[in-house]
Design a protein around this motif. Sequence first.
Motif, short mmCIF file in Angstrom:
data_model
loop_
_atom_site.label_atom_id
_atom_site.label_comp_id
_atom_site.label_asym_id
_atom_site.label_seq_id
_atom_site.Cartn_x
_atom_site.Cartn_y
_atom_site.Cartn_z
N ASN A 36 0.82 -1.22 0.00
CA ASN A 36 0.00 0.00 0.00
C ASN A 36 0.85 1.26 0.00
O ASN A 36 2.03 1.26 0.39
CB ASN A 36 -1.00 -0.05 1.16
N VAL A 67 0.49 3.87 1.78
CA VAL A 67 0.67 4.52 3.09
C VAL A 67 2.03 4.17 3.67
O VAL A 67 2.75 5.03 4.18
CB VAL A 67 -0.45 4.06 4.08
N VAL A 68 2.41 2.92 3.55
CA VAL A 68 3.59 2.43 4.28
C VAL A 68 4.80 2.17 3.38
O VAL A 68 5.84 1.75 3.87
CB VAL A 68 3.27 1.11 5.00
N GLY A 89 -3.43 -3.33 1.59
CA GLY A 89 -3.76 -2.04 2.21
C GLY A 89 -4.54 -1.05 1.36
O GLY A 89 -5.60 -0.57 1.76
N THR A 90 -4.01 -0.68 0.20
CA THR A 90 -4.72 0.29 -0.66
C THR A 90 -5.01 -0.38 -2.00
O THR A 90 -4.61 0.09 -3.06
CB THR A 90 -3.89 1.57 -0.85
N VAL A 129 -4.47 -6.79 4.69
CA VAL A 129 -4.81 -5.58 5.46
C VAL A 129 -6.28 -5.19 5.28
O VAL A 129 -6.77 -5.09 4.15
CB VAL A 129 -3.90 -4.39 5.01
N VAL A 177 -8.56 -0.60 8.88
CA VAL A 177 -7.41 -1.51 8.84
C VAL A 177 -7.00 -1.98 10.23
O VAL A 177 -6.05 -2.74 10.38
CB VAL A 177 -6.20 -0.86 8.12
N THR A 189 0.81 4.15 12.28
CA THR A 189 0.22 3.39 11.18
C THR A 189 1.33 2.59 10.50
O THR A 189 2.49 3.03 10.45
CB THR A 189 -0.50 4.32 10.18
N GLY A 190 1.00 1.42 10.06
CA GLY A 190 1.97 0.63 9.30
C GLY A 190 2.81 -0.31 10.13
O GLY A 190 3.70 -0.97 9.59
N SER A 191 2.55 -0.42 11.45
CA SER A 191 3.43 -1.33 12.20
C SER A 191 3.16 -2.78 11.81
O SER A 191 4.07 -3.60 11.79
CB SER A 191 3.32 -1.13 13.71
N GLY A 192 1.89 -3.08 11.45
CA GLY A 192 1.58 -4.43 10.98
C GLY A 192 2.25 -4.69 9.64
O GLY A 192 2.80 -5.76 9.41
N CYS A 193 2.21 -3.68 8.78
CA CYS A 193 2.83 -3.85 7.45
C CYS A 193 4.34 -4.02 7.59
O CYS A 193 4.95 -4.82 6.88
CB CYS A 193 2.53 -2.64 6.56
C1 LIG Z 1 -4.06 3.41 7.13
C2 LIG Z 1 -3.97 2.49 6.00
N1 LIG Z 1 -4.91 2.51 5.03
C3 LIG Z 1 -4.69 1.63 4.08
S1 LIG Z 1 -3.27 0.76 4.34
C4 LIG Z 1 -2.98 1.55 5.79
C5 LIG Z 1 -1.82 1.21 6.64
C6 LIG Z 1 -2.09 -0.06 7.41
O1 LIG Z 1 -1.15 -0.22 8.36
P1 LIG Z 1 -1.12 -1.39 9.46
O2 LIG Z 1 -2.21 -2.35 9.23
O3 LIG Z 1 0.18 -2.01 9.23
O4 LIG Z 1 -1.18 -0.69 10.76
#
Ligand SMILES: Cc1ncsc1CCOP(=O)(O)O
Length: 521
Positions: free
Chosen positions: A274, A276-277, A316-317, A345, A390, A444-448
């Motif tokens: 995605n 975002v990350v 994600g996106t 995601v 997410v 945001t994005g720590s899972g990714c």
């Molecule tokens: C906010 C957002 N929207 C689409 S992908 C994303 C990031 C998801 O990050 P995570 O699931 O790793 O926290």
Amino acid sequence: MAPPPVSYALYYVTGRSLLPSSADPEYYLTHLEQALKGGVTVVQIREKDVDSRVFLEVARKSKILCDKYSIPMLINDRLDIALSVSCGLHVGQSDLPASLARRLLGPDQLLGVSVNTEEELEEVMREGVADYVGIGPCYGTRTKKDLNPLMGTRGVRKILERLGDSHIKAVVIGGITPYTIPNVLRQTPAPLPTGAYRALDGLAIVSSIAASSDPFSASQKLRKLFDERLVYPLPVPQVLKGNEDKAAVVVQKAAELLEVLRGEKKPLIHHITNTVVMNDCANLTLSLGCSPIMSSSPEEAPSLSKFIGCLLLNLGTLTKAQIHAQEVAGIAANEGGKPVVFDPVGIGATQFRREMADGLLSAVHMTIIKGNAGEIGSLSNSTEVLSRGVDSVGSGFKDPVSIVRNLARREKVIVAMSGEVDYISDGEITFAVENGDKWQGEITGSGCMASTAVAAFASLADESGPLVAAVAGLLAINVSAELASSRSHVHGPNTFRSALIDEAFHLRGEDLRSRARVRVC
Ligand SMILES: Cc1ncsc1CCOP(=O)(O)O
Ligand SMILES: Nc1ncnc2c1ncn2[C@@H]1O[C@H](COP(=O)(O)OP(=O)(O)O)[C@@H](O)[C@H]1O
């Protein structure tokens, strides 16, 4: 003496109209004989839109050949022809009812029924007269008009689950080719409550044999693919086989793998992820000693797959175009034997995401699925933990170990579920990783990024297997997070985020050994 048991391994459904050359009427028989020599184990003669005389003639000659090789033969639909040549019968849902067919056919000939839905299977099981069911269509095919809904590998698995330990045998039909067979064989075995798996007894093939100009080699190749299939449950991975404490072994292995990543190898991690990350994940990849390539072009995915260490697919996106790219890249990675990490995601958030993920999971065999509790819950069809966009909401599953273990068994993947405690399972052994820091939940994005770390270690999965790689990836990101949060300058999400990448850069095997809080569940 009772007849020998029938092997359904390679079930060939003939189609004279598909033959590469039909000028010579004898060609059909030569072609069939080559297929029999190549390893076909059952033959069904299927003739549509031909005179009964012609059908009878084809059936008689085919029967002589099948008898020569002691291969059982069946006729599609036409009981009169089956009776005339003394062979078995296969009926579809709009043909003669199976109970009537059995009465007229007698007890000794083979009888098979096509099923597309669980209701149709229930009927076959209630009647109890069929020897086998032909489940399908699994994928799209040009060899049959008026197709029933495509079932995909997951639809086929549902039928096998319902079939359970019944003595009725099962073959799959519809788009079964050398390209689709590996996924079909991996994804369709259904875990049963006993711990055993109900798997297919064979593959029903039409065009991959009929349309081949070398039916001997085609059959040989198809038969080999079936005979060499993995049988579930898989044995315990070599590194975890001994009597030592498995948690200690996995931590030691994670430390060793991290040192390998610090070496010259620099595995390439292909992300389709995605927007975002993307930047954080690319930097984290570098910090862990790998090279990132962020590319969503289906055009270059097959060439890239030759050089990558691992492919990471993140929803994600997502857009339809990106899903197409993920499918192309995933199939190329599967074909090249490269590991694929899947981060679904936000899959619980919308129907669109669920449908896209479903299609992707049918087409691509994932090595590791990594998600938060809401995402893993959604894939498990559980509503115990829900998602908000997410993010996962609520306090988690009452029994997280069963959730990850059952999903791993069903999908034949490693499942890694992140959260305050991460749970990682191959369906047999489950580890919990208790490391990590609450700051991870604030960015945001720590899972990714956790998935990126898993992908980095998965690129070395050849060395110790994907279960160990998934634990190692989560351990590495979580220990980096603990070290980052303890830094004096970290006072908010943004300082934490950059400190996390710094700590991943400096992380060493010794950090993992000294800080790991890993246990076997
Ligand atoms: C906010 C957002 N929207 C689409 S992908 C994303 C990031 C998801 O990050 P995570 O699931 O790793 O926290
Ligand atoms: N409260 C917490 N304590 C420790 N680790 C956490 C905590 N929250 C998240 N993590 C870690 O953060 C990473 C991302 O997990 P999670 O927050 O579940 O993913 P997502 O961002 O996809 O929702 C995982 O490595 C997990 O172990």
